[in-house]
Design a protein around this motif. Structure first.
Motif, short mmCIF file in Angstrom:
data_model
loop_
_atom_site.label_atom_id
_atom_site.label_comp_id
_atom_site.label_asym_id
_atom_site.label_seq_id
_atom_site.Cartn_x
_atom_site.Cartn_y
_atom_site.Cartn_z
N CYS B 310 0.83 -1.21 0.00
CA CYS B 310 0.00 0.00 0.00
C CYS B 310 0.87 1.26 0.00
O CYS B 310 0.62 2.20 -0.76
CB CYS B 310 -0.92 0.03 1.22
N VAL B 311 1.88 1.27 0.86
CA VAL B 311 2.73 2.46 0.97
C VAL B 311 3.51 2.66 -0.34
O VAL B 311 3.70 3.79 -0.80
CB VAL B 311 3.68 2.35 2.18
N ALA B 312 3.92 1.55 -0.96
CA ALA B 312 4.62 1.67 -2.25
C ALA B 312 3.71 2.37 -3.27
O ALA B 312 4.16 3.22 -4.04
CB ALA B 312 5.02 0.28 -2.76
N GLN B 313 2.43 2.04 -3.23
CA GLN B 313 1.50 2.63 -4.21
C GLN B 313 1.12 4.07 -3.88
O GLN B 313 0.92 4.88 -4.78
CB GLN B 313 0.21 1.80 -4.25
N ALA B 314 0.96 4.36 -2.59
CA ALA B 314 0.31 5.62 -2.24
C ALA B 314 1.12 6.50 -1.29
O ALA B 314 0.72 7.63 -1.00
CB ALA B 314 -1.06 5.33 -1.59
N GLY B 315 2.28 6.02 -0.85
CA GLY B 315 3.05 6.74 0.17
C GLY B 315 3.46 8.14 -0.24
O GLY B 315 3.68 9.00 0.61
N ALA B 316 3.57 8.37 -1.55
CA ALA B 316 3.98 9.70 -2.02
C ALA B 316 2.82 10.50 -2.58
O ALA B 316 3.00 11.48 -3.30
CB ALA B 316 5.07 9.55 -3.08
N SER B 317 1.60 10.10 -2.26
CA SER B 317 0.43 10.82 -2.79
C SER B 317 0.49 12.29 -2.38
O SER B 317 0.75 12.61 -1.23
CB SER B 317 -0.85 10.16 -2.25
N PRO B 318 0.25 13.20 -3.36
CA PRO B 318 0.49 14.63 -3.13
C PRO B 318 -0.20 15.21 -1.90
O PRO B 318 0.39 16.02 -1.18
CB PRO B 318 -0.07 15.29 -4.40
N ARG B 319 -1.45 14.81 -1.65
CA ARG B 319 -2.16 15.37 -0.50
C ARG B 319 -2.11 14.45 0.71
O ARG B 319 -2.85 14.65 1.68
CB ARG B 319 -3.62 15.66 -0.88
N GLY B 320 -1.23 13.48 0.66
CA GLY B 320 -1.03 12.64 1.83
C GLY B 320 -1.73 11.31 1.76
O GLY B 320 -2.67 11.11 0.97
N TYR B 321 -1.23 10.39 2.57
CA TYR B 321 -1.74 9.02 2.58
C TYR B 321 -1.78 8.51 4.01
O TYR B 321 -0.86 8.77 4.80
CB TYR B 321 -0.85 8.12 1.70
N ILE B 322 -2.83 7.79 4.34
CA ILE B 322 -2.94 7.14 5.65
C ILE B 322 -3.03 5.64 5.45
O ILE B 322 -3.91 5.16 4.70
CB ILE B 322 -4.20 7.65 6.41
N ILE B 323 -2.12 4.91 6.06
CA ILE B 323 -2.20 3.45 6.02
C ILE B 323 -3.49 3.05 6.74
O ILE B 323 -3.75 3.51 7.85
CB ILE B 323 -1.00 2.81 6.76
N ALA B 324 -4.30 2.21 6.10
CA ALA B 324 -5.57 1.84 6.73
C ALA B 324 -6.07 0.52 6.17
O ALA B 324 -5.63 0.07 5.11
CB ALA B 324 -6.62 2.93 6.50
N SER B 325 -7.02 -0.07 6.90
CA SER B 325 -7.72 -1.22 6.36
C SER B 325 -8.74 -0.70 5.34
O SER B 325 -9.16 0.46 5.41
CB SER B 325 -8.41 -2.00 7.48
N GLY B 326 -9.15 -1.55 4.41
CA GLY B 326 -10.05 -1.12 3.34
C GLY B 326 -11.45 -0.81 3.82
O GLY B 326 -12.21 -0.15 3.16
#
Lengths: 218, 362
Positions: B310-326
């Motif tokens: 998940c972090v590989a896919q979204a860790g650099a998302s411009p407005r931020g990313y929160i690790i979470a369950s779906g």
């Protein structure tokens, strides 16, 4: 509509279109018209209404149609079916009997209803136990009705375990060989299906029929 | 020996971490939210049914669960039906499982006029949930964001008239759908007001708006207008809005952003990377470790792997990313897997290694 000018194929097409276009009244009219033209009721169901429902299933898979459209298509199909059923001369060579239901503790049944519709459309004899069904009832009904398939659905992660219970009960009753179990629903994955010992998994209603056909073809 | 208790190694409080992250400053690790509802009952050893009518038990469980795992948002949530129940839907409470809808509030659309918007301090279990929110805020509100689950109008409408009826009405009687959504919206706004008064932020959930159920065009017509008004209302109280829609959502991400969501929570039927590319520059994204396949049934190694993916896919998302369950975790999710999710967030740490992020580009 001038019945005498229409070929059988025209009637089938009209029935199918009424289903795809979600038009109950048109399906009823087309069913009457086909009977008046001397079309066999069984053929009208199979090549007309069912063909339309299958097309609706395709549109659903292609994400042209969603649950609302699919439900309305099935309403049209059933409306036409009501007209044609009393005129059935031969009973359809059923592909098999399916016992279907939503597992105990879960009352979400849209998905299950979609699967039931596609099973009926696909030529299966369906016994629908509804929602919130205890595992033992699936097994008892399957034995009593000499069913080929038990189809289990759940939307809730909290009720998934009930699916494994059905497989276990079948094993204990020593009738596992004759009855195939297929599972589906939101939280269910192919991996989960395998783990509990189910024979089949389908991701949606359209695929469920394909899986069921494969299961009974063996 | 590897780090076992990230709670003890966390340098920042969740509130400090989220604030710094939003300002683009350095943090100790990504925010991480295993979405815990009834699993909290297991943390304090009570039966799920003990939550019914007992705000202090919900509060005790949610507080204890947060203290045990140290995640970044508390969400007071037991089931989706609290609002509909307060409007007359019949909800059944098994002894130790999640509550479920036994019957919708109405038998027929002829009765829509009978529906009354809720009085949050009086109707159904709303007062108990509000009490829970208040108590959690008192206990830990100084260090962690506390949210209260709020079911959105289209989904509540489905509990008022029955899901199958509602989706038929979408085609047969659009006006009836709008009337149901309108009264569900008024209830949602009143409940949101009460939630905000406790000091909590409403956390929106709208499963029936999923493209697994209705099409994107139907979403725009029947769900979006009410979502937008609800979000506008919450924004007028200076609260940020997280919106969760289950199932397929890819075709409505832009609309979810247009409705004003500050953060969207993505289910497993949606691709995290796709969400980042589509709306990552408009809002924060959270998700989407599989609640049943990974969190309930997987090993701790599976959880770790899923978090890294998940972090590989979204860790650099411009407005931020929160690790979470779906989605909300199943009640019986093993503590070891929840801990493994937190551990993975700590292990990844900050800044996220470029190697890990480059894996998500593929």
């Amino acid at each position: 509509m001038q019945n005498r000018n229409l070929t059988a194929d025209d009637h089938f097409k009209e029935l199918a279109e009424a289903v795809v276009e979600m038009d109950e009244e048109r399906a009823v009219a087309a069913a009457h018209a086909s009977l008046e033209s001397g079309i066999d009721a069984y053929d009208a169901i199979q090549q007309g209404l069912s063909a339309g429902m299958e097309r609706a299933g395709q549109l659903f898979e292609e994400e042209e149609y969603f649950i609302p459209e699919l439900l309305m298509c099935s309403d049209a199909m059933y409306a036409g079916l009501e007209v044609l059923k009393p005129h059935l001369k031969k009973t359809a060579g059923s592909r098999g009997t399916v016992v279907i239901g939503v597992i105990e503790g879960d009352t979400h049944d849209i998905g299950k209803n979609m699967v039931r519709i596609m099973f009926e459309t696909g030529g299966f004899n369906v016994i629908d136990l509804g929602r919130d069904v205890p595992p033992q009832r699936f097994v008892d009904t399957a034995i009593d009705s000499n069913a080929d398939i038990i189809a289990l659905s759940t939307l809730m992660t909290t009720t998934m375990d009930g699916m494994g219970t059905v497989v276990r009960l079948l094993n204990e009753a020593d009738i596992r060989q004759g009855i195939k179990v297929m599972v589906g629903g939101g939280p269910i994955s192919p991996g989960f299906a395998k783990r509990i010992g189910a024979d089949g998994y389908a991701v949606n209603a359209a695929e469920a029929v394909k899986v069921a056909r494969e299961l009974v073809a063996i | 020996m590897s780090i076992q208790f990230p709670v003890q190694t966390d340098v920042m409080s969740p509130l400090a971490r989220l604030a710094a992250y939003s300002r683009g400053e350095s943090i100790d690790r990504l925010p991480c939210v295993p979405i815990i509802g009834n699993t909290a009952a297991r943390v304090i050893g009570v039966k799920v049914s003990q939550f019914r009518g007992n705000g202090h038990v919900i509060a005790e469980a949610q507080t204890a669960s947060y203290r045990k795992f140290g995640y970044d948002v508390i969400r007071v949530f037991t089931d989706l039906y609290t609002l509909a129940e307060a409007m007359g839907a019949v909800v059944r409470y098994p002894e130790d499982e999640t509550a479920y809808l036994a019957a919708p509030a109405l038998d027929s659309i002829d009765d829509i006029a009978r529906l009354q918007p809720v009085e949050p301090h009086k109707n159904g279990n709303l007062p108990c949930h509000l009490e829970a929110m208040k108590r959690v805020i008192e206990a830990v509100g100084q260090e962690v964001p506390v949210t209260g689950a709020l079911t959105c109008p289209f989904t509540t409408a489905s509990f008022l008239i029955g899901a199958e009826n509602l989706v038929r009405l979408v085609i047969k009687n659009p006006e009836a759908v709008h009337r149901l959504c309108e009264v569900a919206l008024e209830s949602a706004i009143r409940y949101a007001t009460a939630i905000i008064e406790t000091g909590c932020t409403p956390s929106l959930t709208d499963p029936m708006s999923s493209s697994t159920v209705i099409g994107p065009r139907q979403f725009l017509e029947f769900s979006y207008p009410y979502l937008k008004r609800l979000i506008d209302f919450i924004h007028s109280h200076d609260k940020k809005v997280t919106l969760h829609i289950c199932g397929k959502t890819e075709k409505i991400w832009q609309a979810m952003a247009d409705a004003g969501a500050d953060c969207i929570s993505i289910d497993n039927d949606a691709r995290l990377r796709g969400a980042v590319e589509s709306v990552g520059d408009r809002l924060r994204i959270m998700g989407n470790v599989h609640p049943s396949e990974i969190m309930l049934q997987g090993t701790t190694a599976d959880v770790r792997q899923a978090v890294f993916d998940c972090v590989a896919q979204a860790g650099a998302s411009p407005r931020g990313y929160i690790i979470a369950s779906g989605c909300s975790l199943p009640t019986e999710t093993p503590f070891s897997n929840i801990q493994a999710m937190m551990d993975a967030a700590c292990e990844i740490g900050w800044p996220i290694s470029p190697d890990l992020l480059s894996r998500g580009q593929i």
